[in-house]
Every structure is written in C-alpha cells, then in structure tokens.
Design a protein around this motif. Structure first.
Motif, PDB file in Angstrom:
ATOM      1  N   LEU A  50      27.488  12.921  53.134  1.00  0.00           N
ATOM      2  CA  LEU A  50      27.068  14.030  52.292  1.00  0.00           C
ATOM      3  C   LEU A  50      28.271  14.478  51.480  1.00  0.00           C
ATOM      4  O   LEU A  50      29.353  14.696  52.035  1.00  0.00           O
ATOM      5  N   GLU A  51      28.089  14.601  50.188  1.00  0.00           N
ATOM      6  CA  GLU A  51      29.169  15.073  49.325  1.00  0.00           C
ATOM      7  C   GLU A  51      28.977  16.557  49.053  1.00  0.00           C
ATOM      8  O   GLU A  51      27.930  16.980  48.546  1.00  0.00           O
ATOM      9  N   ILE A  52      29.978  17.340  49.398  1.00  0.00           N
ATOM     10  CA  ILE A  52      29.958  18.780  49.179  1.00  0.00           C
ATOM     11  C   ILE A  52      30.858  19.091  47.992  1.00  0.00           C
ATOM     12  O   ILE A  52      32.019  18.691  47.970  1.00  0.00           O
ATOM     13  N   LYS A  53      30.313  19.785  46.995  1.00  0.00           N
ATOM     14  CA  LYS A  53      31.098  20.185  45.834  1.00  0.00           C
ATOM     15  C   LYS A  53      31.158  21.708  45.736  1.00  0.00           C
ATOM     16  O   LYS A  53      30.129  22.388  45.829  1.00  0.00           O
ATOM     17  N   LEU A  54      32.371  22.223  45.556  1.00  0.00           N
ATOM     18  CA  LEU A  54      32.599  23.649  45.351  1.00  0.00           C
ATOM     19  C   LEU A  54      33.273  23.807  44.001  1.00  0.00           C
ATOM     20  O   LEU A  54      34.349  23.239  43.775  1.00  0.00           O
ATOM     21  N   GLY A  55      32.625  24.536  43.075  1.00  0.00           N
ATOM     22  CA  GLY A  55      33.157  24.621  41.716  1.00  0.00           C
ATOM     23  C   GLY A  55      32.997  25.985  41.085  1.00  0.00           C
ATOM     24  O   GLY A  55      32.216  26.823  41.557  1.00  0.00           O
ATOM     25  N   THR A  56      33.739  26.208  40.016  1.00  0.00           N
ATOM     26  CA  THR A  56      33.677  27.450  39.248  1.00  0.00           C
ATOM     27  C   THR A  56      33.515  27.124  37.764  1.00  0.00           C
ATOM     28  O   THR A  56      33.881  26.035  37.310  1.00  0.00           O
ATOM     29  N   THR A  57      32.982  28.084  37.011  1.00  0.00           N
ATOM     30  CA  THR A  57      32.819  27.933  35.569  1.00  0.00           C
ATOM     31  C   THR A  57      33.093  29.270  34.891  1.00  0.00           C
ATOM     32  O   THR A  57      32.691  30.324  35.399  1.00  0.00           O
ATOM     33  N   PHE A  58      33.778  29.212  33.752  1.00  0.00           N
ATOM     34  CA  PHE A  58      34.047  30.408  32.955  1.00  0.00           C
ATOM     35  C   PHE A  58      33.540  30.185  31.538  1.00  0.00           C
ATOM     36  O   PHE A  58      33.681  29.098  30.981  1.00  0.00           O
ATOM     37  N   ALA A  59      32.932  31.233  30.947  1.00  0.00           N
ATOM     38  CA  ALA A  59      32.401  31.121  29.588  1.00  0.00           C
ATOM     39  C   ALA A  59      32.512  32.467  28.882  1.00  0.00           C
ATOM     40  O   ALA A  59      32.702  33.514  29.519  1.00  0.00           O
ATOM     41  N   ILE A  60      32.379  32.417  27.561  1.00  0.00           N
ATOM     42  CA  ILE A  60      32.343  33.605  26.708  1.00  0.00           C
ATOM     43  C   ILE A  60      31.130  33.488  25.802  1.00  0.00           C
ATOM     44  O   ILE A  60      30.833  32.404  25.298  1.00  0.00           O
TER      45      ILE A  60
END
Length: 391
Positions: A241-251
């Motif tokens: 199982l592949e676990i991905k933890l991510g963030t994103t920033f936008a304007i």
C-alpha cells in the motif's frame, strides 16, 4: 515597464517559484529520458502543423467573438524505443515540446503564444499507421486580457499569463522512413485557474494537419525476453500500500470589483494500491481552508461562528496513471463538512505528481467544482510504502 508577475499581483520571487515548479513537473519526464541516451541516436522528430478552428462561445457574453481562424505550431519530439520499462508498457509513446501560435480572430482577443511539453500515446499502431492521443500542458501568454476601461467586453481571461492544455486525437501515416503525415482534431484550452478574474477560459477546437521529419534513421525497438532494468521510481511487481501525505498552496480571486486575492491551504492523505505497472487506485482524505469562504458565508449568514468551521474536510476516490517518476492523479470527492455550501458537495482534482527523490514528490493540482475552476496550486509531499512483501 511592469513585469509579467504584476498582472497576477504577486512578487517576482513568488512568480518565479510558481513558474519553475510548473516547468519541473511537465518537462521532467522528457529530460530524464533524454539523459539516458548514451549510445543510441537522438531519435528526434521535427514537425510543423497547421490548424483551423474557432472559439467556443461557452458563455452568452462570448458570442460576439464567434469566428474561425488558423493557428500554427512547431514541435520537437523524441520517439521512445524501450530504453525504460514504461516505454514498452505504453507501446512506445512519443515525448516532446511544442510552440503554438494564433491570432484569436478578433482585435479584442489579440494573439496567443503557448509552449507545452507533451506525450503522445499510441492507441493503435502498425509499421505504417498509427492512431494516437496527445496530451500537452504548459504555459501561454495572451497579448490581450480583460480591462475595466480599455477591454471591458473581453470577460474570458483576466491575465496575460495562463496555463495551456492541449488534447489531440490524430491518425498518422508513415510513407517513408524519414517522413510522417498526420491529420486529427485537437482542443486548446487557456485558463489561469482563478488566480485573476474573470476566468471563463478560452476553448479552441481545431482540425489539424502536420508533417514530421527525421534527420536520421529511427532506432529499433528494444525487445527483450526479460523486462528492462527498473529505475528506482518504477513499480517492481511487489504488493504494498502506498501512503502519500501532501500539501498544496494556491492564490485566487473571487471576481469582486476590489480585486482582492485570497490564500488557499490544503493537504491530503491517500492510500493506494498498484493494479499493475501503469495504474494505482485508492482513497484520499482531503482538508482545505479557503480564505474567500468567509466572504461567501457572510452573504447568507450574519450569525457568529467558530473560524474552524471554514475548514472543509472531504473524501475522494483516487486514480493515478504512472509514467516512471511522473504520474497523472485524478480525484472525485465529496465534502464532509464546512460552513460554506455555495460550491456544492462534490469536487474534482486533476494533477501531476513528480518524484524529486525516491519518496519526496512535488505536485501541481487543479481543483474544480463541476466545470468551474476553483484554483491551481503547487505543493510538496512524501510517500511511504506499508506492508511491503513479496508475492
């Protein structure tokens, strides 16, 4: 003279970060493949194309710009031949970069310049004939945009700098070893992801024809009894199982006359399982905070409420199409909470994940509600492999 970044209302340093991040995503696969060409010929193709199409009036206000116009493009491409495992899995696609240009059929619209890396997947393929699908994503510069005083009728695009998405289905004929002729239908889309409003976007369908030339003989496909050597980014056939933890920033802007911009912060935690060497399927938990939601809530609610209620949790089905260290990620989800309900209960995300190292990845994500773009953001993440064992 104002820099291009002033049209987005952000500093030059932030603008450069956004641009560099995008180019890393969409160019990385081509560059990585080209680095490995030590002993084989470059396998390059040079292709001019002529297109003839029109601007779709997808809003009533756009009907005044109905008209047909030509567009031109020039591509430099590299045909794969099995050097890496993913090339043979996808039936030896072609990667490259295209410059696209058009006068958009009306003085108010001006001219469009676009540069986009692309990948062309073969659907059907013989020695002389191919049926292909091309997917391209890059940047565009439009010489005209909406202006409240000088160009107030042009409500499609509010910025000079935009994302460019190109889709094409084509038939390709190879009458000679050094010549290919192609005919197809393509769609060019320009949008800034609501970083600057208005942002209805431009959609340009076209008939397309081109001729591709080689300067040397095409490399023969590498056919082996065993698979090519795996890179450290590729699936090796083991179950996990592949676990991905991510963030994103936008304007983004909301379209109000004050032109105020709002920050968006989001994160995700996903779990997916490889269905083979090309596909992953899983579930994703999303959490987002949009600074503009307080404005939307204030229009219908005057009662005080905790600020944490502006946070929107969600759950989505996740699918990834994997090409070595790059993958195309698609999510369809539903909100589980949040004070603002004006955008509906469902959302859609499409993005590119690019592995910077074995486990750290960068992401470029477009989020939409139905057919309306909400934002385009960039971010970083890390992946883990859990319950890793041999079949």
């Amino acid at each position: 003279m104002k820099s291009i970044s002033t049209y987005f209302g952000i500093s030059d340093s932030k603008f450069q970060l956004l641009l560099v991040g995008l180019l890393v995503f969409i160019c990385g696969l081509t560059v990585d493949a080209q680095k490995k060409q030590h002993f084989q010929a470059a396998n390059l193709l040079f292709e001019p194309r002529f297109n003839y199409g029109f601007l779709i009036a997808h809003h009533v206000e756009m009907e005044i710009y109905n008209g047909h116009f030509p567009s031109f493009e020039f591509s430099v491409a590299r045909a794969t031949y099995g050097k890496q495992q993913w090339e043979s899995l996808y039936n030896y696609p072609v990667t490259g970069c295209t410059y696209w240009n058009a006068w958009l059929g009306h003085p108010d619209l001006g001219q469009a310049h676009a540069i986009f890396p692309f990948i062309r997947f073969p659907w059907l393929k013989t020695d002389k004939n191919e049926l292909n699908f091309r997917l391209g994503a890059g940047m565009a510069y439009l010489t005209k945009k909406f202006d409240r005083l000088e160009n107030y009728k042009y409500i499609a695009i509010g910025s000079h700098l935009n994302a460019a998405i190109n889709l094409m289905v084509e038939y390709r004929w190879k009458p000679l070893n050094y010549l290919q002729l192609s005919f197809g239908i393509q769609l060019m889309h320009f949008s800034n992801g609501s970083t600057k409003t208005p942002n209805y976007g431009l959609n340009i369908p076209s008939l397309s024809g081109g001729a591709a030339f080689r300067l040397n003989k095409e490399n023969s496909y590498i056919k082996r009894r065993i698979r090519p050597d795996l890179t450290r980014f590729e699936f090796d056939g083991r179950e996990f199982l592949e676990i991905k933890l991510g963030t994103t920033f936008a304007i983004k802007e909301t379209g109000d006359t004050d032109g105020k911009r709002y920050n968006i912060y989001s994160g995700f935690l996903s779990a997916s399982k490889s269905l083979g060497f090309k596909n992953k399927l899983g579930l994703c938990l999303d959490l987002s905070w949009d600074g503009s939601d307080a404005l939307l809530v204030a229009r219908t609610n005057t009662d005080p409420y905790p600020a944490r209620q502006l946070t929107k949790p969600g759950i989505s089905a996740a699918y990834e199409l994997v090409l070595s260290r790059m993958s195309f990620a698609f999510n369809l989800g539903f909100y589980l909470g949040g004070k603002d309900k004006s955008e509906g209960l469902s959302y859609y995300k499409a993005g590119i994940h690019y592995l910077i190292s074995k486990n750290m990845f960068a992401n470029l994500t477009l989020k939409t509600h139905f057919a309306r773009a909400d934002y385009v953001g960039i971010g970083l993440g890390y992946r883990f492999r859990w319950k890793y064992y041999l079949k």
